[in-house]
Design an enzyme around this catalytic site. Structure first.
Site, PDB file in Angstrom:
ATOM      1  N   ARG A 184       3.626  27.461 -87.679  1.00  0.00           N
ATOM      2  CA  ARG A 184       3.283  26.036 -87.752  1.00  0.00           C
ATOM      3  C   ARG A 184       1.925  25.827 -88.405  1.00  0.00           C
ATOM      4  NH1 ARG A 184      -0.797  22.771 -86.774  1.00  0.00           N
ATOM      5  NH2 ARG A 184      -1.241  23.918 -84.871  1.00  0.00           N
ATOM      6  N   ASP A 185       0.863  26.260 -87.763  1.00  0.00           N
ATOM      7  CA  ASP A 185      -0.475  25.977 -88.283  1.00  0.00           C
ATOM      8  C   ASP A 185      -0.676  26.684 -89.621  1.00  0.00           C
ATOM      9  OD1 ASP A 185      -3.129  25.235 -88.543  1.00  0.00           O
ATOM     10  OD2 ASP A 185      -3.632  25.658 -86.465  1.00  0.00           O
ATOM     11  N   HIS A 236      -8.507  27.985 -79.697  1.00  0.00           N
ATOM     12  CA  HIS A 236      -7.765  27.895 -80.973  1.00  0.00           C
ATOM     13  C   HIS A 236      -8.838  27.853 -82.054  1.00  0.00           C
ATOM     14  CE1 HIS A 236      -4.443  25.938 -83.527  1.00  0.00           C
ATOM     15  NE2 HIS A 236      -5.535  25.618 -84.211  1.00  0.00           N
ATOM     16  N   HIS A 292     -10.191  28.454 -85.837  1.00  0.00           N
ATOM     17  CA  HIS A 292     -10.009  28.743 -87.265  1.00  0.00           C
ATOM     18  C   HIS A 292     -11.168  29.642 -87.693  1.00  0.00           C
ATOM     19  CE1 HIS A 292      -6.512  26.184 -88.351  1.00  0.00           C
ATOM     20  NE2 HIS A 292      -6.778  25.700 -87.148  1.00  0.00           N
ATOM     21  N   CYS A 325      -5.691  23.202 -91.899  1.00  0.00           N
ATOM     22  CA  CYS A 325      -5.171  21.876 -91.546  1.00  0.00           C
ATOM     23  C   CYS A 325      -5.225  21.020 -92.802  1.00  0.00           C
ATOM     24  CB  CYS A 325      -6.014  21.254 -90.433  1.00  0.00           C
ATOM     25  SG  CYS A 325      -5.499  19.565 -90.066  1.00  0.00           S
ATOM     26  N   ASN A 344      -6.238  30.109 -88.944  1.00  0.00           N
ATOM     27  CA  ASN A 344      -6.699  30.551 -87.626  1.00  0.00           C
ATOM     28  C   ASN A 344      -7.149  31.993 -87.728  1.00  0.00           C
ATOM     29  OD1 ASN A 344      -4.263  28.627 -87.169  1.00  0.00           O
ATOM     30  ND2 ASN A 344      -5.527  28.508 -85.338  1.00  0.00           N
TER      31      ASN A 344
HETATM   32  P1  HMG Z   1       1.696   6.455 -89.354  1.00  0.00           P
HETATM   33  O1  HMG Z   1       1.959   6.259 -90.824  1.00  0.00           O
HETATM   34  O2  HMG Z   1       0.514   5.786 -88.744  1.00  0.00           O
HETATM   35  O3  HMG Z   1       2.987   6.169 -88.438  1.00  0.00           O
HETATM   36  O4  HMG Z   1       1.582   8.013 -89.096  1.00  0.00           O
HETATM   37  P2  HMG Z   1       3.880   4.939 -88.222  1.00  0.00           P
HETATM   38  O5  HMG Z   1       4.242   4.939 -86.801  1.00  0.00           O
HETATM   39  O6  HMG Z   1       3.267   3.693 -88.837  1.00  0.00           O
HETATM   40  O7  HMG Z   1       5.183   5.327 -89.092  1.00  0.00           O
HETATM   41  C1  HMG Z   1       5.140   5.428 -90.510  1.00  0.00           C
HETATM   42  C2  HMG Z   1       6.385   6.183 -90.976  1.00  0.00           C
HETATM   43  O8  HMG Z   1       6.370   7.526 -90.448  1.00  0.00           O
HETATM   44  C3  HMG Z   1       7.693   5.564 -90.505  1.00  0.00           C
HETATM   45  O9  HMG Z   1       8.667   5.880 -91.484  1.00  0.00           O
HETATM   46  C4  HMG Z   1       8.006   6.353 -89.252  1.00  0.00           C
HETATM   47  O10 HMG Z   1       9.367   6.337 -88.946  1.00  0.00           O
HETATM   48  C5  HMG Z   1       7.556   7.732 -89.664  1.00  0.00           C
HETATM   49  P3  HMG Z   1       9.098   4.835 -92.643  1.00  0.00           P
HETATM   50  O11 HMG Z   1       9.536   3.604 -91.892  1.00  0.00           O
HETATM   51  O12 HMG Z   1       7.839   4.608 -93.457  1.00  0.00           O
HETATM   52  O13 HMG Z   1      10.147   5.578 -93.389  1.00  0.00           O
HETATM   53  N1  HMG Z   1       7.203   8.593 -88.504  1.00  0.00           N
HETATM   54  C6  HMG Z   1       7.708   9.824 -88.294  1.00  0.00           C
HETATM   55  N2  HMG Z   1       8.588  10.562 -88.992  1.00  0.00           N
HETATM   56  C7  HMG Z   1       8.884  11.772 -88.495  1.00  0.00           C
HETATM   57  N3  HMG Z   1       8.349  12.274 -87.347  1.00  0.00           N
HETATM   58  C8  HMG Z   1       7.475  11.551 -86.637  1.00  0.00           C
HETATM   59  C9  HMG Z   1       7.130  10.264 -87.108  1.00  0.00           C
HETATM   60  N4  HMG Z   1       6.296   9.302 -86.644  1.00  0.00           N
HETATM   61  C10 HMG Z   1       6.359   8.288 -87.498  1.00  0.00           C
HETATM   62  N5  HMG Z   1       6.963  12.064 -85.529  1.00  0.00           N
HETATM   63  C11 HMG Z   1       1.762   9.998 -87.763  1.00  0.00           C
HETATM   64  C12 HMG Z   1       1.300   8.533 -87.817  1.00  0.00           C
HETATM   65  C13 HMG Z   1       1.161  10.632 -86.531  1.00  0.00           C
HETATM   66  C14 HMG Z   1       3.261  10.040 -87.749  1.00  0.00           C
HETATM   67  C15 HMG Z   1       1.238  10.692 -89.048  1.00  0.00           C
HETATM   68  O14 HMG Z   1      -0.141  10.452 -89.154  1.00  0.00           O
HETATM   69  C16 HMG Z   1       1.494  12.177 -89.078  1.00  0.00           C
HETATM   70  O15 HMG Z   1       2.633  12.636 -89.034  1.00  0.00           O
HETATM   71  N6  HMG Z   1       0.420  12.969 -89.206  1.00  0.00           N
HETATM   72  C17 HMG Z   1       0.577  14.395 -89.338  1.00  0.00           C
HETATM   73  C18 HMG Z   1      -0.519  15.047 -88.620  1.00  0.00           C
HETATM   74  C19 HMG Z   1      -0.370  16.556 -88.718  1.00  0.00           C
HETATM   75  O16 HMG Z   1       0.716  17.103 -88.656  1.00  0.00           O
HETATM   76  N7  HMG Z   1      -1.527  17.231 -88.881  1.00  0.00           N
HETATM   77  C20 HMG Z   1      -1.532  18.647 -88.897  1.00  0.00           C
HETATM   78  C21 HMG Z   1      -1.241  19.207 -87.544  1.00  0.00           C
HETATM   79  S1  HMG Z   1      -2.578  19.038 -86.407  1.00  0.00           S
HETATM   80  C22 HMG Z   1      -3.485  20.468 -86.622  1.00  0.00           C
HETATM   81  O17 HMG Z   1      -3.215  21.247 -87.486  1.00  0.00           O
HETATM   82  C23 HMG Z   1      -4.584  20.717 -85.636  1.00  0.00           C
HETATM   83  C24 HMG Z   1      -4.241  21.808 -84.610  1.00  0.00           C
HETATM   84  O18 HMG Z   1      -3.881  23.018 -85.255  1.00  0.00           O
HETATM   85  C25 HMG Z   1      -5.455  22.060 -83.722  1.00  0.00           C
HETATM   86  C26 HMG Z   1      -6.727  22.242 -84.576  1.00  0.00           C
HETATM   87  O19 HMG Z   1      -6.865  23.236 -85.297  1.00  0.00           O
HETATM   88  O20 HMG Z   1      -7.522  21.310 -84.501  1.00  0.00           O
HETATM   89  C27 HMG Z   1      -3.102  21.377 -83.693  1.00  0.00           C
HETATM   90 MG    MG Z   2      -5.273  24.410 -86.054  1.00  0.00          MG
END
Ligand code: HMG
Ligand code: MG
Length: 314
Positions: free
Chosen positions: A16-17, A212, A214, A245, A254
């Site tokens: 995933r990450d 966690h 990086h 990310c 990571n």
């Molecule tokens: P948004 O645009 O504010 O959401 O995104 P919305 O509710 O307004 O919806 C917009 C569109 O997205 C709609 O579709 C929804 O249906 C769709 P449309 O009508 O335009 O066709 N939608 C989704 N589709 C699939 N799955 C969903 C979903 N939710 C809404 N769950 C949202 C808000 C959170 C969805 C967006 O910002 C997003 O997906 N962000 C991705 C964030 C991400 O994955 N970041 C990387 C992972 S985090 C990370 O790596 C950190 C971590 O490792 C720890 C660390 O290191 O810090 C965990």
């Molecule tokens: Mg991470």
């Protein structure tokens, strides 16, 4: 000197990450094979994919296919990231055998990062997680939280221990089982790690706090050691050091699972994970990606294997 934990749980977040940050498309079949190799190496917790918007993170758009393709091993916990109810519903729309055992909700310790990563404020994000936690737990699914940018933010800069504790407390209030302290951009150093961990430990028992880290500034292994010193015994890490990310430009993957395991073995800490098995998994995914692992241990052990093979052939 502090007593270090005698056992550590390693959670491989590479599928995933790691793979969420790859520019090239990685087939679902390759991701499934990577998960198989990680479980063959003895990992008992694997973060497989995320159910986020494919418009935001297209690399994880094959989430359902990957969950469907895995041949599960008993005793292994498979987790996925979900940012909202839509993500949880998608993860649970598959037949039950393909459901995750655990979901991960992720909030940021800085407002700026929260906006960039999930397009809402910290408070809004936590309110979105509340029904996710409730619904997941009602189905017997564990919930883990990740507190991003806990040791520094690419937009805000310094992040204080108070800011970290604020999010930790909110996560506790909504009922998550476990709290991970995440150094998204790898700027943390050992004392800072310990300060953040101590804040998390005010709200969660020690077995439910994890690190966690990086490895952008090569602090990952040192930071794992610093967390061990305060008793933390669960760490996320990424096979071959994959990842980053998409909303933290320049941040690398990571800390590599192999590098952490090499240190843990040297400390006599039990993990149940095979270093050779990890090297196999690292070699596999690195060859698909057409590059060497980032992990120093994997490269050293692969060079040793090549030298032994050359000797045997001569
Ligand atoms: P948004 O645009 O504010 O959401 O995104 P919305 O509710 O307004 O919806 C917009 C569109 O997205 C709609 O579709 C929804 O249906 C769709 P449309 O009508 O335009 O066709 N939608 C989704 N589709 C699939 N799955 C969903 C979903 N939710 C809404 N769950 C949202 C808000 C959170 C969805 C967006 O910002 C997003 O997906 N962000 C991705 C964030 C991400 O994955 N970041 C990387 C992972 S985090 C990370 O790596 C950190 C971590 O490792 C720890 C660390 O290191 O810090 C965990
Ligand atoms: Mg991470």
């Amino acid at each position: 000197m502090s007593t270090l934990p005698s056992k550590v749980t390693l959670v491989d977040v590479g599928p995933r990450d790691g793979l969420q940050n790859e520019k090239q498309t990685v087939d679902a079949g390759v991701k499934v094979e990577l998960v198989h190799r990680l479980q063959a190496a003895g990992l008992k917790e694997i973060e497989v994919t995320s159910f986020v918007s494919p418009k935001w993170v297209p690399q994880m758009g094959d989430n359902a296919a990957v969950m469907a393709g895995i041949v599960r091993q008993p005793g292994v916990r498979y987790s996925v990231l979900v940012p909202n109810m839509k993500g949880l519903d998608a993860a649970l729309s598959a037949p039950r055998a393909q459901w995750p055992d655990e979901v991960v909700v992720f909030a940021a310790a800085s407002e700026a990062f929260s906006r960039r990563n999930i397009n809402c404020s910290i408070a809004e994000s936590v309110e979105r997680f509340r029904p996710v936690v409730e619904a997941a737990k009602a189905q017997g699914i564990k919930v883990r939280a990740a507190v991003s940018v806990a040791l520094g933010c690419p937009y805000q800069g310094e992040v204080t221990a108070d800011e970290v504790e604020h999010v930790v407390r909110l996560m506790k209030e909504i009922g998550v089982d476990h709290c991970g302290i995440a150094d998204t951009i790898g700027v943390g150093t050992p004392k800072k790690v310990q300060a953040a961990m101590e804040r998390a430990l005010r709200h969660f028992p020690i077995e439910h706090v994890s690190g966690h880290f990086h490895d952008t500034y090569a602090q990952g292994v040192g930071n794992v050691y610093a967390a061990l010193e305060v008793g933390i015994a669960t760490f996320d890490a990424s096979i071959a050091g994959l990842g980053g990310c998409p909303y933290a430009k320049g941040a690398t993957g990571n800390v590599a699972t192999e590098d952490v395991l090499f240190m843990l073995q040297g400390l006599g800490i039990e993990t149940g994970v095979s270093l050779e098995g990890l090297v196999d998994a690292a070699a596999f995914i690195s060859s698909v990606l057409g590059r060497k692992p980032v992990s120093r241990s994997a490269n050293a052990l692969l060079a040793k294997r090549a030298a032994a093979a050359e000797k045997a052939a001569s």
